[in-house]
Design an enzyme around this catalytic site. Structure first.
Site, PDB file in Angstrom:
ATOM      1  N   SER A  75       0.822  -1.213   0.000  1.00 25.09           N
ATOM      2  CA  SER A  75       0.000   0.000   0.000  1.00 25.09           C
ATOM      3  C   SER A  75       0.855   1.262   0.000  1.00 25.09           C
ATOM      4  O   SER A  75       0.364   2.350  -0.311  1.00 25.09           O
ATOM      5  CB  SER A  75      -0.927   0.001   1.225  1.00 25.09           C
ATOM      6  N   HIS A  95      10.501   1.005   4.913  1.00 28.41           N
ATOM      7  CA  HIS A  95       9.512   1.689   5.756  1.00 28.41           C
ATOM      8  C   HIS A  95       9.079   0.727   6.846  1.00 28.41           C
ATOM      9  O   HIS A  95       8.684  -0.411   6.558  1.00 28.41           O
ATOM     10  CB  HIS A  95       8.299   2.106   4.925  1.00 28.41           C
ATOM     11  N   TYR A 229      37.169   3.811   7.231  1.00 26.62           N
ATOM     12  CA  TYR A 229      36.510   2.738   7.978  1.00 26.62           C
ATOM     13  C   TYR A 229      36.347   1.511   7.083  1.00 26.62           C
ATOM     14  O   TYR A 229      35.997   1.632   5.902  1.00 26.62           O
ATOM     15  CB  TYR A 229      35.124   3.215   8.445  1.00 26.62           C
TER      16      TYR A 229
END
Length: 233
Positions: A75, A95, A229
């Site tokens: 959705s 999300h 790094y």
């Protein structure tokens, strides 16, 4: 990248959501894009993560048309679509409604950078995105969620790979990355930083953000042009 590769990568990232502790029920989704073909893939709506297979992943074009897949896409598909169309650097989007990051979003509180853990992943304060208007919600809620995120990132002149997270007011976080899995890793980092921030504020309500020179050092040693790094590729 083949469509099968894309589906496998997006499926793996979605299946990793539940073990990561970021989601309950089906409260989250991950997508990824192949910029060469202009095709992208996302989790189908409402399908349990443990049941997902690469064949279930829905493939779309940048017009929002389904290219492959028998199930309805998430959705939140239109939100992801706006972000892919507006920011070519984004290769993956996650999300979730992860607990602590969502607390900040619901409270309308941006997430300050209090320490080096945050600085390693996010170049400063994670911003709040404005609430949608009644007209936007009625017209096309998911589309305008993406529009509001783009608007906020541009308003603050933020690169979505340097600030790969936002907090949608009254809603929840969205994170971005170079790949689907990279965006998921940024969601994990965001949730941990939000959790640590809430604990830090409870111990010292008057605390300030990390000094700018330490923020810059930690972020740039991992992400800057002279980053050192990790291992050289």
């Amino acid at each position: 990248m083949t469509l099968q590769d894309l589906r496998e990568q997006v499926c793996a990232a979605n299946r990793a959501l539940e073990p990561s502790g970021l989601v309950r029920l089906t409260w989250g989704n991950v997508s990824g894009i192949d910029r060469a073909s202009g095709l992208w893939a996302i989790k189908p709506s409402g399908v349990d993560y443990s049941a997902l297979t690469p064949a279930d992943i829905v493939v779309l074009d940048l017009e929002g048309n389904v290219v492959e897949g028998k199930l309805r896409p998430s959705s939140d598909t239109k939100t992801h679509l706006v972000l892919y169309r507006e920011f070519s650097a984004i290769g993956g989007i996650t999300h979730t409604h992860s607990l602590h990051a969502t607390m900040f979003a619901q409270a309308g509180r941006e997430l300050p950078c209090f320490g080096t853990t945050h600085a390693d992943h996010f170049h400063g304060t994670v911003p709040i995105v404005r609430a949608l208007t009644p007209a936007e919600v009625a017209d096309d809620y998911e589309h305008f969620t993406g529009v509001a995120i783009v608007e906020r990132l541009r308003e603050l002149n933020l690169n979505p790979l340097e600030m790969p997270a936002v907090l949608q007011l009254h809603h929840a976080p969205f994170t971005f990355g170079k790949t689907a899995m990279d965006s998921l890793h940024n969601s994990i980092a965001l949730e941990m930083c939000a959790h640590m921030a809430l604990g830090s504020i409870s111990l010292n309500p008057a605390m300030n953000s990390i000094p700018e020179h330490i923020l810059e050092k930690h972020h740039l040693r991992k992400h800057g042009p002279g980053a050192y790094y990790g291992q050289k590729k």
